[in-house]
Write a protein that holds these residues in place. Structure first.
Motif, PDB file in Angstrom:
ATOM      1  N   GLY A  16      65.224  36.235  32.745  1.00 42.50           N
ATOM      2  CA  GLY A  16      66.339  36.656  33.580  1.00 42.50           C
ATOM      3  C   GLY A  16      67.421  35.601  33.699  1.00 42.50           C
ATOM      4  N   THR A  19      69.302  35.285  30.374  1.00 46.88           N
ATOM      5  CA  THR A  19      70.211  36.414  30.168  1.00 46.88           C
ATOM      6  C   THR A  19      71.479  36.242  30.999  1.00 46.88           C
ATOM      7  OG1 THR A  19      68.403  37.947  29.662  1.00 46.88           O
ATOM      8  CG2 THR A  19      70.477  38.916  30.440  1.00 46.88           C
ATOM      9  N   GLY A 201      59.410  43.657  30.660  1.00 45.30           N
ATOM     10  CA  GLY A 201      59.342  42.311  31.222  1.00 45.30           C
ATOM     11  C   GLY A 201      58.230  41.502  30.609  1.00 45.30           C
ATOM     12  N   MET A 283      66.172  41.228  37.006  1.00 46.78           N
ATOM     13  CA  MET A 283      67.314  41.435  36.118  1.00 46.78           C
ATOM     14  C   MET A 283      67.197  42.712  35.296  1.00 46.78           C
ATOM     15  SD  MET A 283      69.926  39.334  36.079  1.00 46.78           S
ATOM     16  CE  MET A 283      70.523  39.116  34.406  1.00 46.78           C
TER      17      MET A 283
END
Length: 375
Positions: A16, A19, A201, A283
């Motif tokens: 996350g 990113t 994830g 995220m």
């Protein structure tokens, strides 16, 4: 403005923070800023060096080992010292948790320091984090004292973080965001005949994907794809096979971006069944919202996921670590197509109005301007 981001890892490492930093840095370049990212090379490859991509200069410190989720790099402090002394930066933006906090004093006091608090560092399980955190926390607190401003990612996380309790006057809430341009939208989307529930994830201690496998057993009318890899992947795969769900629950491992986008376009809803406050924001929820997906999350005190996913508006929430309750709410959502569609519309609207990366970039630019003017 010349900006130095100090991260833990960088793209193509999946995560996350990675990113967000990638999308933020690219957006800042688009806005006319000069942006450098300093971080550790991937723990898998241990690579070092640098590159320029999308106008962002990335400097990688070679990782020689990892201890308690933390990359170790003897060259990192040298690179940081060189950059801040010679780079002519206007602001340093440090993303935590990150072993780079040990070297924050290498940032000259006259150079503005913004600390981005993505998550508390003491949520990881295991012996190494428990042993290392007391020492780490001293550097962490010293860094917060030094910081000109601290950025939290959601109001609930700021309110619940023990580490930030004494620094509220310095704190600002700026939600994370993603670049919608990286998520292509086809002119037409043909959904599968059967409902498709997608989870995405890293298979780690707090994601709860094994609970989603159990919930899938109770939702026979839907198919499931849980994409990702990590230390809990093998256990989830064994549990899937033990329950005899090979025909309805696909665990493809980590998938490339184009395949992830295809999954999200075809999904009926996105489920993030996390069990622990280590899930600070989620995220992947923004990726689902970008494609107009209803969200199903778990209600974790102090996490930002309940703030991202508004229960009854953009999706639903379920108790954590309760696969039966997760399955019951999932059946309710899938059994009400009109309500599900309305949640999907609200989900996309909330993304467009709050979580596109331009909002975070704009608010951070204002915050940078504030700290630079004071220094």
């Amino acid at each position: 403005m010349r900006i130095l981001h100090v991260g833990k890892y960088a793209f193509p490492h999946r995560g996350g923070i990675e990113t967000f930093v990638r999308d933020l840095a690219v957006e800042q370049v688009r806005s006319g800023h000069e942006v450098t990212v300093l971080c550790h090379g991937s723990a898998q490859g241990g690579r070092s060096g640098g590159e320029v991509r999308d106008g962002v200069r990335t400097v990688l410190a070679r990782t020689v080992a990892t201890v308690g989720f933390a990359p170790l790099s003897p060259s990192f402090p040298r690179l940081l010292h060189s950059l801040v002394r010679q780079g002519g930066f206007d602001v340093v933006h440090l993303h935590l948790p990150n072993p780079a906090v040990l070297f924050h004093r290498l940032v000259p006091r006259a150079l503005p320091l913004v600390v981005h608090w993505h998550a508390d560092a003491d949520t990881a399980p295991g012996l190494a984090p428990r042993i290392l955190y007391p020492a780490y926390s001293r550097f962490e607190r010293d860094c917060l004292v030094r910081a000109d401003r601290i950025v939290a990612t959601s109001p609930p996380y700021l309110d619940s973080s023990p580490a930030l309790a004494g620094f509220r006057p310095k704190c600002a809430v700026i939600p994370l965001g993603i670049d919608p341009a990286r998520y292509p939208e086809p002119a037409e989307i043909e959904k599968p005949r059967r409902p498709l529930v997608v989870g995405v994830g890293r298979f780690t201690f707090y994601k709860g994907f094994e609970l989603l496998v159990h919930a899938a057993k109770l939702v026979s009318a839907a198919d499931f794809v849980i994409a990702g890899d990590g230390p809990k992947y093998a256990a989830a795969l064994r549990e899937r096979d033990r329950l005899g769900l090979e025909d309805r629950v696909l665990l493809p491992g980590e998938v490339p971006d184009h395949e992830l986008h295809r999954l999200l376009r075809h999904a009926s809803l996105l489920c993030l069944p996390s069990t622990n406050r280590a899930e600070a924001f989620g995220m992947v929820l923004l990726e689902g919202m970008r494609y107009g997906l209803p969200l199903l999350t778990t209600s974790i005190p102090g996490s930002g996921t309940d703030w991202v996913n508004l229960d009854g508006v953009t999706g639903r929430t379920a108790p954590p670590a309760a696969p039966e309750a997760l399955a019951e709410i999932m059946r309710e959502m899938l059994g009400s197509p009109e309500a599900l569609a309305a949640m999907g519309i609200a989900s996309r609207r909330r993304f467009d109005e709050r979580f596109a990366i331009r909002f975070a970039a704009r608010e951070l630019e204002e915050l940078y301007g504030e700290v630079v003017s004071r220094c």
